[in-house]
Design a protein around this motif. Structure first.
Motif, PDB file in Angstrom:
ATOM      1  N   MET B 277      13.080   4.513   1.441  1.00  0.00           N
ATOM      2  CA  MET B 277      13.272   3.497   0.419  1.00  0.00           C
ATOM      3  C   MET B 277      12.432   2.275   0.802  1.00  0.00           C
ATOM      4  SD  MET B 277      15.101   4.865  -1.761  1.00  0.00           S
ATOM      5  CE  MET B 277      14.700   6.544  -1.286  1.00  0.00           C
ATOM      6  N   GLY B 278      11.803   1.684  -0.200  1.00  0.00           N
ATOM      7  CA  GLY B 278      10.938   0.541   0.077  1.00  0.00           C
ATOM      8  C   GLY B 278       9.477   0.959   0.229  1.00  0.00           C
ATOM      9  N   ASN B 279       9.241   2.265   0.475  1.00  0.00           N
ATOM     10  CA  ASN B 279       7.854   2.751   0.594  1.00  0.00           C
ATOM     11  C   ASN B 279       7.169   2.717  -0.765  1.00  0.00           C
ATOM     12  OD1 ASN B 279       8.344   5.443   3.023  1.00  0.00           O
ATOM     13  ND2 ASN B 279       7.925   3.289   3.290  1.00  0.00           N
ATOM     14  N   LYS B 280       5.840   2.726  -0.686  1.00  0.00           N
ATOM     15  CA  LYS B 280       5.038   2.801  -1.918  1.00  0.00           C
ATOM     16  C   LYS B 280       4.475   4.202  -2.053  1.00  0.00           C
ATOM     17  CE  LYS B 280       3.101  -1.858  -1.755  1.00  0.00           C
ATOM     18  NZ  LYS B 280       1.877  -2.588  -1.423  1.00  0.00           N
ATOM     19  N   ILE B 281       4.490   4.721  -3.286  1.00  0.00           N
ATOM     20  CA  ILE B 281       3.791   5.978  -3.549  1.00  0.00           C
ATOM     21  C   ILE B 281       2.516   5.580  -4.288  1.00  0.00           C
ATOM     22  CG2 ILE B 281       3.951   8.256  -4.615  1.00  0.00           C
ATOM     23  CD1 ILE B 281       6.983   7.815  -4.807  1.00  0.00           C
ATOM     24  N   ASN B 282       1.385   5.679  -3.610  1.00  0.00           N
ATOM     25  CA  ASN B 282       0.136   5.248  -4.244  1.00  0.00           C
ATOM     26  C   ASN B 282      -0.362   6.312  -5.211  1.00  0.00           C
ATOM     27  OD1 ASN B 282      -0.208   2.676  -3.078  1.00  0.00           O
ATOM     28  ND2 ASN B 282      -0.632   3.742  -1.125  1.00  0.00           N
ATOM     29  N   LEU B 283      -0.700   5.879  -6.427  1.00  0.00           N
ATOM     30  CA  LEU B 283      -1.090   6.833  -7.472  1.00  0.00           C
ATOM     31  C   LEU B 283      -2.597   6.843  -7.706  1.00  0.00           C
ATOM     32  CD1 LEU B 283       1.813   6.106  -9.994  1.00  0.00           C
ATOM     33  CD2 LEU B 283       1.699   7.900  -8.272  1.00  0.00           C
ATOM     34  N   ASP B 284      -3.252   5.730  -7.416  1.00  0.00           N
ATOM     35  CA  ASP B 284      -4.724   5.713  -7.537  1.00  0.00           C
ATOM     36  C   ASP B 284      -5.265   4.712  -6.524  1.00  0.00           C
ATOM     37  OD1 ASP B 284      -4.227   3.207  -8.538  1.00  0.00           O
ATOM     38  OD2 ASP B 284      -4.723   3.688 -10.616  1.00  0.00           O
ATOM     39  N   ASP B 285      -6.575   4.467  -6.579  1.00  0.00           N
ATOM     40  CA  ASP B 285      -7.099   3.504  -5.615  1.00  0.00           C
ATOM     41  C   ASP B 285      -7.218   2.109  -6.216  1.00  0.00           C
ATOM     42  OD1 ASP B 285      -9.136   4.103  -7.306  1.00  0.00           O
ATOM     43  OD2 ASP B 285     -10.428   5.030  -5.767  1.00  0.00           O
ATOM     44  N   GLN B 286      -6.555   1.897  -7.386  1.00  0.00           N
ATOM     45  CA  GLN B 286      -6.584   0.571  -8.001  1.00  0.00           C
ATOM     46  C   GLN B 286      -5.268  -0.186  -7.723  1.00  0.00           C
ATOM     47  OE1 GLN B 286      -9.373  -0.424 -10.101  1.00  0.00           O
ATOM     48  NE2 GLN B 286     -10.198   1.358  -9.042  1.00  0.00           N
ATOM     49  N   GLY B 287      -4.470   0.355  -6.890  1.00  0.00           N
ATOM     50  CA  GLY B 287      -3.213  -0.351  -6.562  1.00  0.00           C
ATOM     51  C   GLY B 287      -2.040   0.069  -7.430  1.00  0.00           C
ATOM     52  N   ILE B 322      10.062   1.507  -9.026  1.00  0.00           N
ATOM     53  CA  ILE B 322       9.459   0.640 -10.029  1.00  0.00           C
ATOM     54  C   ILE B 322       7.964   0.918 -10.052  1.00  0.00           C
ATOM     55  CG2 ILE B 322       8.920  -1.752 -10.594  1.00  0.00           C
ATOM     56  CD1 ILE B 322      11.659  -2.430  -9.341  1.00  0.00           C
ATOM     57  N   LEU B 323       7.467   1.156 -11.244  1.00  0.00           N
ATOM     58  CA  LEU B 323       6.040   1.402 -11.394  1.00  0.00           C
ATOM     59  C   LEU B 323       5.332   0.053 -11.417  1.00  0.00           C
ATOM     60  CD1 LEU B 323       3.638   3.278 -12.010  1.00  0.00           C
ATOM     61  CD2 LEU B 323       4.200   3.026 -14.442  1.00  0.00           C
ATOM     62  N   VAL B 324       4.351  -0.104 -10.540  1.00  0.00           N
ATOM     63  CA  VAL B 324       3.631  -1.373 -10.460  1.00  0.00           C
ATOM     64  C   VAL B 324       2.159  -1.104 -10.804  1.00  0.00           C
ATOM     65  CG1 VAL B 324       3.005  -3.307  -8.961  1.00  0.00           C
ATOM     66  CG2 VAL B 324       5.218  -2.189  -8.675  1.00  0.00           C
ATOM     67  N   ARG B 325       1.668  -1.838 -11.759  1.00  0.00           N
ATOM     68  CA  ARG B 325       0.265  -1.674 -12.160  1.00  0.00           C
ATOM     69  C   ARG B 325      -0.382  -3.048 -12.235  1.00  0.00           C
ATOM     70  NH1 ARG B 325      -1.391   2.841 -15.213  1.00  0.00           N
ATOM     71  NH2 ARG B 325       0.656   3.056 -16.167  1.00  0.00           N
ATOM     72  N   ASP B 326      -1.542  -3.199 -11.678  1.00  0.00           N
ATOM     73  CA  ASP B 326      -2.256  -4.492 -11.643  1.00  0.00           C
ATOM     74  C   ASP B 326      -1.360  -5.598 -11.081  1.00  0.00           C
ATOM     75  OD1 ASP B 326      -4.350  -3.168 -12.873  1.00  0.00           O
ATOM     76  OD2 ASP B 326      -3.581  -3.637 -14.887  1.00  0.00           O
ATOM     77  N   GLY B 327      -0.582  -5.249 -10.126  1.00  0.00           N
ATOM     78  CA  GLY B 327       0.289  -6.243  -9.497  1.00  0.00           C
ATOM     79  C   GLY B 327       1.499  -6.624 -10.349  1.00  0.00           C
ATOM     80  N   GLU B 328       1.698  -5.990 -11.475  1.00  0.00           N
ATOM     81  CA  GLU B 328       2.830  -6.320 -12.349  1.00  0.00           C
ATOM     82  C   GLU B 328       3.832  -5.181 -12.343  1.00  0.00           C
ATOM     83  OE1 GLU B 328       3.041  -8.934 -14.800  1.00  0.00           O
ATOM     84  OE2 GLU B 328       1.279  -9.925 -13.908  1.00  0.00           O
ATOM     85  N   ARG B 329       5.096  -5.509 -12.368  1.00  0.00           N
ATOM     86  CA  ARG B 329       6.104  -4.465 -12.494  1.00  0.00           C
ATOM     87  C   ARG B 329       6.110  -3.998 -13.939  1.00  0.00           C
ATOM     88  NH1 ARG B 329      11.244  -5.776  -9.424  1.00  0.00           N
ATOM     89  NH2 ARG B 329      10.494  -5.910  -7.283  1.00  0.00           N
ATOM     90  N   ASP B 349      -4.401  11.158 -15.359  1.00  0.00           N
ATOM     91  CA  ASP B 349      -2.956  11.351 -15.350  1.00  0.00           C
ATOM     92  C   ASP B 349      -2.501  11.997 -14.038  1.00  0.00           C
ATOM     93  OD1 ASP B 349      -2.848  10.272 -17.796  1.00  0.00           O
ATOM     94  OD2 ASP B 349      -2.359  12.122 -18.889  1.00  0.00           O
ATOM     95  N   VAL B 350      -1.414  11.471 -13.523  1.00  0.00           N
ATOM     96  CA  VAL B 350      -0.848  12.046 -12.290  1.00  0.00           C
ATOM     97  C   VAL B 350       0.580  12.493 -12.596  1.00  0.00           C
ATOM     98  CG1 VAL B 350      -0.208  11.596  -9.885  1.00  0.00           C
ATOM     99  CG2 VAL B 350      -2.230  10.506 -10.853  1.00  0.00           C
TER     100      VAL B 350
END
Ligand code: HEM
Lengths: 295, 437
Positions: B277-287, B322-329, B349-350
């Motif tokens: 818990m608290g880890n990030k699952i990275n989906l692309d190289d754009q954060g 929580i899905l985070v994209r461009d630094g936004e939740r 798509d992932v």
């Protein structure tokens, strides 16, 4: 993670009813015993043995309540204020009955001070929560989480109730000592209260009894903490308050040896020790927080 | 200090004591002990109203608090040493003879008129009351002496010694030991540098208690090695730690570790990983990532839309993040077992899929070489307090008065007047029943 209150142990309606009835009945008989001890104190000597019998009956009913509760929760009933409080009152009654048996009827007067204290503890379990909304005494039948399933915890709780019982008896004697000093020897109370010398000895013996059990309670608690949490002393408020209680009674037991620390000062120390004990039980739970707040 | 009446009045001191003696006298006095104990009580009382961490840092672990404890230890040590000699004499060299006048002056005494051989009757009664007896002949006649509870005199010494042992053991333990926290899951390992050993976790299993809302018990099979040599191997769980070389490994808590598989919908490539818990699952190289928030073994949703777990049974595992994209939740994500969520990312798509879960255990590891001494100290303290308060030393003397017709009995109790009175009552009863026979 859970939204609903944690699951409780299923108890049959009959089991529930027997438990609650015995609890109410015990309180009623304890109350009758209290009144009878007070009548005895007012000079009606024939009420002494009657009060003593009533107290024994109350104790038996209370024992039946504890047995029922044990069956209902399927474990020794020592979790939460309701179960601990009942054990504590039960132990207090037991120790007093034992001292009465050992010391004979000269000491019936102590009963008139001890039983009101027991009623005060009952009030904490019953009416005080409805007066002070912040205090909530749950009677629910909760199963033991794994961390509480330990023999050391059982020893810890059983020694603590006897420690507290001793301190309650000592405090009762301290109150009597104080009154005996204040009222004249020719007044009614002056005549029924035992001599200060005897009260002093009673207070000392009860404190010593409580002190031994309080010591074993602290030790067994430390051993349990060591096994469960990896440390024997965590400086949490409940631990510290039991240590403060222990220090105060240690001071009292020593002070009694030293000249100039007799009389009122030792009585005051016992009273302070009793307050510290009560704060460890009640105050810490509602005013301070720590690991021990399992409810 | 000691309640017994001293037989010889203390000799008048003519020369004042040397300053060294005066200082030692002060340092070993019980008055100082009482003051220190009161001081410690008041300090801790105030400290408990501070947040615990601050109290530990600024009070309990401060040099001045430890200093007061050390000072109390020194006081206790000196006082105990000083009391040893007098207590030894008091306990083991009782005065076995006593004059009739002295007995009459005792706080607890009685006179009994008797026929026959009163002293013999009294001796038997003394014995029945649990006293060890001796009869000494004196010019004034025979003196019967009886005593019991002799070990009670040494209670305070045993108690004080045990307290010193506990203080020293605690100091020794904290000076030579360490405390650490670590954790892992089946197949993982970690190294504990302070103890120079490695911990290999073979398995972590959960066993549900009968009641499904009680946290399951988690068992860890672990092996502890140093330089490839096994030093301990066992299964540990809550309340059942592993102990070796003064070191103990305890189970403190556990975490769920969801196993999450990412599938690239274009290439079909998959990658599975376990997360905390608290880890990030990275989906692309754009954060773009999912930040894992919580794991529910038996997921449900409350009426107010808040997720919760019905109990600990792993019937409907869901992990939330929580899905985070461009630094936004951007949104909450609930991953259910084997039900893929498709998320648009810069890399296409992932598919995100919860494929299972594991458990990680958290351990606290501590070394405390003082532990056995603490335990011995605790046992000794219990014994010492028992000796102090439950072995009631008492002494009785009996002599003839007025020829042989009256027997005088006097008693002295150490710390216990009521008990001594009761013993005397018992003796009297015994004598009376013998007399009636
Ligand atoms: C700095 C601290 C202390 C000092 C200077 C001190 C000193 C003394 C002294 C001089 C006595 C009388 C000894 C005798 O002749 O029997 C005594 C008795 C005793 N002490 Fe301490 N003490 C200290 C702390 C403690 C503590 C913390 C405990 C509790 C575990 C303790 C337990 C006892 C007991 C059980 C007795 C026998 C009491 C009685 O017979 O009423 N002492 N102490």
């Amino acid at each position: 993670m859970f939204e609903r209150p944690p699951g409780l142990i299923p108890v049959s309606p009959l089991g529930m009813q027997v438990e609650n009835t015995l609890f109410m009945l015990a309180i009623i008989v304890y109350l009758l015993a209290t009144i009878s001890y007070l009548v005895n104190l007012s000079g009606k000597k024939e009420w002494g043995p009657f009060a003593s019998t009533l107290l024994k009956v109350a104790f038996l009913v209370h024992t039946a309540f504890i047995v029922t509760r044990t069956i209902n929760v399927q474990r020794p009933p020592f979790v939460g204020h309701y179960e601990f409080g009942n054990l504590f009152i039960w132990a207090t009654a037991l120790v007093y009955i034992w001292s009465e048996w050992r010391l004979k009827d000269k000491y019936f007067a102590v009963g008139a001070f001890l039983t009101p204290l027991a009623m005060l503890y009952f009030a904490y379990l019953t009416v005080i929560p409805s007066i002070i909304p912040a205090v909530y005494i749950s009677r629910s039948h909760r199963p033991l989480p794994p961390v509480l399933q330990s023999d050391w915890l059982t020893i810890h709780v059983f020694t603590s109730v006897f420690g507290y019982a001793g301190f309650t008896l000592a405090f009762a004697a301290a109150l009597m000592w104080f009154l005996k000093e204040k009222v004249s020897d020719r007044s009614l109370l002056g005549k029924t209260l035992p001599q200060v010398k005897l009260l002093d000895e009673y207070m000392y013996r009860a404190s010593a009894f409580g002190f031994l059990f309080q010591t074993v309670m602290i030790i067994s608690g430390a051993i349990w903490a060591d096994i469960s949490w990896g440390r024997y002393w965590g400086w949490d408020p409940k631990e510290m308050w039991s240590l403060i209680t222990w220090f105060v009674f240690a001071v009292y037991l020593h002070a009694r040896f030293t000249r100039g620390w007799t009389g009122m000062r030792t009585v005051a120390l016992v009273a302070v020790g009793w307050f510290a004990m009560l704060f460890t039980w009640v105050g810490v739970a509602w005013l301070l927080s720590g690991i021990h707040s399992f409810g | 200090m000691v309640k017994e009446v001293v037989d010889n009045p203390v000799e008048q001191q003519i020369a004042p004591e040397s300053p060294v003696k005066q200082i030692l006298g002060f340092l070993s006095s019980m008055q100082l002990g009482i003051i220190l104990l009161l001081l410690l009580s008041v300090i801790t009382l105030f400290a408990t109203f501070r947040p615990m961490q601050l109290a530990i840092e600024y009070v309990y672990n401060s040099w001045w608090f430890l200093g007061i404890m050390a000072f109390a230890g020194l006081n206790l040590f000196l006082c105990t040493v000083e009391r040893c000699g007098p207590l030894y004499r008091q306990a083991l060299r009782p005065k076995k003879t006593m004059s009739a006048d002295a007995i009459k002056k005792m706080q607890i005494n009685t006179a009994i008129k008797l026929t026959g051989e009163p002293l013999v009757k009294a001796e038997n009664a003394f014995k029945r009351a649990g006293l060890r007896t001796v009869v000494t002949a004196t010019p004034e006649g025979p003196v019967l002496f009886g005593e019991k509870g002799k070990f009670g005199y040494f209670g305070s010494i045993v108690t004080h010694f045990s307290l010193l042992l506990i203080l020293l053991a605690a100091a020794y333990g904290s000076l030579t030991g360490f405390e650490d926290t670590n954790g892992g899951y089946a197949g993982s390992n970690f190294f504990v540098p302070e103890g120079r050993f490695r911990v290999d976790i073979a398995d972590v299993r959960m066993v549900q208690e009968e009641n499904p809302v009680i946290r399951p018990r988690v068992y860890t099979d672990m092996t502890i090695t140093r330089d490839g040599r096994t030093i301990a191997q066992d299964t540990l769980s809550i309340n059942y730690p592993i102990r070796f070389e003064g070191t103990t490994i305890y189970h403190t808590t556990f975490h769920y570790l969801p196993e999450i598989t990412l599938k690239d919908t274009v290439t079909g490539e998959t990658e599975a990983n376990k997360f905390m818990m608290g880890n990030k699952i990275n989906l692309d190289d754009q954060g773009t990532h999912i930040q894992l928030m919580e794991f529910f073994p038996n997921f449900s949703m409350g009426r107010d839309g808040r997720p919760f777990s019905v109990n600990y049974l792993p019937e409907r595992p869901v992990t939330a993040g929580i899905l985070v994209r461009d630094g936004e939740r951007e949104a909450s994500v609930f991953l259910q077992l084997d039900q893929p969520e498709v998320i648009e990312t810069a890399a296409g798509d992932v598919e995100v899929l919860l494929t299972g879960f594991d458990v990680a255990s958290v351990y606290s590891i501590s070394k405390n070489l003082g532990r056995p001494y603490l335990f011995i100290g605790s046992v000794l303290m219990t014994l010492g307090l028992y000796m102090s308060f439950f072995l009631f030393p008492s002494r009785f003397w009996a002599v003839y008065d007025e020829g042989k017709r009256t027997l005088l009995i006097g008693g002295r109790g150490f710390r216990n007047r009521i008990g001594t009175e009761q013993t005397l009552e018992k003796i009297e009863e015994e004598i009376k029943t013998r007399e009636e026979k």
